[in-house]
Design an enzyme around this catalytic site. Structure first.
Site, PDB file in Angstrom:
ATOM      1  CB  CYS A 175      -5.765  -2.773 -27.831  1.00  0.00           C
ATOM      2  SG  CYS A 175      -5.354  -2.050 -26.217  1.00  0.00           S
ATOM      3  CG  LEU A 356       2.910  -0.446   9.770  1.00  0.00           C
ATOM      4  CD1 LEU A 356       1.808  -0.765  10.774  1.00  0.00           C
ATOM      5  CD2 LEU A 356       2.353   0.315   8.584  1.00  0.00           C
ATOM      6  CB  SER A 357       8.228   4.339   9.297  1.00  0.00           C
ATOM      7  OG  SER A 357       7.495   5.052   8.301  1.00  0.00           O
ATOM      8  N   GLY A 359       5.043   7.084   8.954  1.00  0.00           N
ATOM      9  CA  GLY A 359       5.044   8.151   7.959  1.00  0.00           C
ATOM     10  C   GLY A 359       3.958   7.959   6.920  1.00  0.00           C
ATOM     11  CB  VAL A 360       2.789  10.189   4.191  1.00  0.00           C
ATOM     12  CG1 VAL A 360       4.046  10.378   3.354  1.00  0.00           C
ATOM     13  CG2 VAL A 360       1.547  10.260   3.311  1.00  0.00           C
ATOM     14  CG  ASP A 361       6.409   7.176   1.641  1.00  0.00           C
ATOM     15  OD1 ASP A 361       5.594   7.852   0.999  1.00  0.00           O
ATOM     16  OD2 ASP A 361       7.628   7.419   1.662  1.00  0.00           O
ATOM     17  CB  SER A 362       4.689   2.920   6.403  1.00  0.00           C
ATOM     18  OG  SER A 362       4.523   3.912   7.401  1.00  0.00           O
TER      19      SER A 362
END
Length: 407
Positions: A175, A356-357, A359-362
């Protein structure tokens, strides 16, 4: 003529402390390698116990079970007449090392400890292991009694040695040693070693595959030689995802490669190569022929075995292949999706809850979950036996390829 060799490397989805499952996957890779005519098989780093054992490396039972698996491997008919190179922790003089154990026909040829540990980024190898700090030095290791009874050996070579067969010479890197400014393959190449091997547990980062390929191509461009790279794949039960990319190179060219993102548990890469190509390449290099080797030569562990066959004139050799890299966007989509699938089946959960909201995160999370589902369905449609896993881990006895999940 006895100069063409068939070699195998692999990517395995090993689970931490899953000794029975890890043994099964190792044996499967050896079986595939032998079916393809390979005389040498390389596996990933710490493949017997899994790389992500964390503080379980401190437990003597972990070391004991590794030797029990090693014993089972050596007893198996599948490991006869092929050099097997496996990874496991070994305690020597009360010091714990990350090692390669190389064996042939129920005899251990060499135990090679890791010399340069990874202790940066997400790696904490100094927490569990010590580096072997004596370059080109080999001493005796006293085997556990269960291995002595099987092999008839009391001690075996332990240290920074190389393996000398009747037709060539092999040396190991582990490695992070490839990434070091003074990689062992430099001195090994100058000392006439023709085949370099690297067993890794290299986790996925954006564009890291590019870096690996460039390092291996550079290593064999500078000094010539054949380079085998094996890697862990899957999540190993931790936060990291290991992305495979097993490959074989010769004289600066990649000639065989595995997938970077794959849901298969066992992937074997083989190549048939001509040792004379290495010798001719080195003979034409003014840098190699003009300088003297100043260091102590490597201890060569001699074995009465050939990687090549006497009559190999009609055996075709592998030619260079083009490595087509994923775009960063594809890596972002594929890497986390593969991790999600591995984490789901290892945890035994029935699925994921995806709030799911809007927004961009969900939304991003939903895209990754969708990518996971696409990869699973595609693997099933391609004929993979992966379909057994969803039935097992989704607790649905009626699941089949014709289920609504595939549709």
């Amino acid at each position: 003529m006895g100069r063409k060799v068939t070699l195998a490397t692999c990517s395995l989805n090993q689970w931490a402390l899953d000794f029975e499952g890890n043994l099964t996957r190792i044996l499967k890779s050896i079986e595939i390698a032998k079916q393809r005519g390979a005389k040498y098989r390389l596996g990933p780093e710490l493949e017997i116990c899994g790389y992500g054992c964390a503080d379980h490396f401190y437990e003597s039972d972990t070391l004991l079970h590794c030797f029990q698996v090693l014993k089972s491997l050596m007893e198996s008919p599948l490991t006869q007449d092929i050099i097997c190179d496996v990874g496991m922790p070994v305690m020597h003089h009360n010091v714990r090392y990350n090692c390669r154990v190389i064996f042939l026909n129920k005899k251990i040829l060499l135990i090679r400890p890791k010399m340069l540990l990874a202790n940066y980024g997400n790696n904490r190898e100094f927490r569990w292991f010590s580096p072997w700090s004596r370059p080109r030095y080999v001493e005796e290791y006293f085997l556990p009694r269960m291995i002595q009874d099987l092999t008839g050996q009391t001690t075996v070579p332990f240290g920074d040695g190389v393996l000398s067969t009747k037709d060539t010479c092999l040396g190991s890197e582990i490695c992070a040693e490839l990434w070091n400014p003074r990689s062992p393959h430099v001195d090994m190449g100058l000392d006439g070693i023709e085949i370099f091997t690297n067993s890794s547990a290299s986790y996925h980062e954006l564009r890291k595959a590019d870096h690996r390929v460039n390092l291996i191509k550079s290593a064999t461009t500078k000094s010539g030689g054949i380079y085998l790279f094996a890697n862990q794949k899957g999540c190993d039960g931790d936060r990291l995802y290991y992305d495979g990319c097993a490959m074989i190179a010769i004289n600066g060219d990649i000639v065989a490669r595995g997938a970077q993102f794959s849901l298969e548990d066992v992937e074997v890469v083989t190549a048939t190569l001509d040792l004379e190509d290495v010798r001719s390449y080195r003979g034409e290099s003014i840098f190699l022929t003009a300088q003297e080797y100043e260091h102590k030569p490597y201890t060569r562990i001699k074995t009465d075995f050939s990687l090549s066959d006497c009559d190999d004139r009609c055996l075709p050799t592998h030619q260079p292949v083009e490595w087509i890299f994923h775009t960063p966007e594809e890596e972002i989509s594929l890497g986390p999706a593969c991790w999600l699938w591995d984490y789901l089946r290892r945890s035994g959960q029935a699925g994921f809850l995806l709030p799911l909201s809007g927004g961009v995160d969900s939304s991003s999370t939903a895209c990754i979950v969708y990518s996971m589902c696409v990869q699973i369905c595609q693997a099933i449609k391609d004929g993979s036996n992966l379909w057994c896993s969803p039935r097992l881990y989704l607790f649905d006895g009626n699941y089949s390829k014709k289920s609504n999940i595939v549709k």
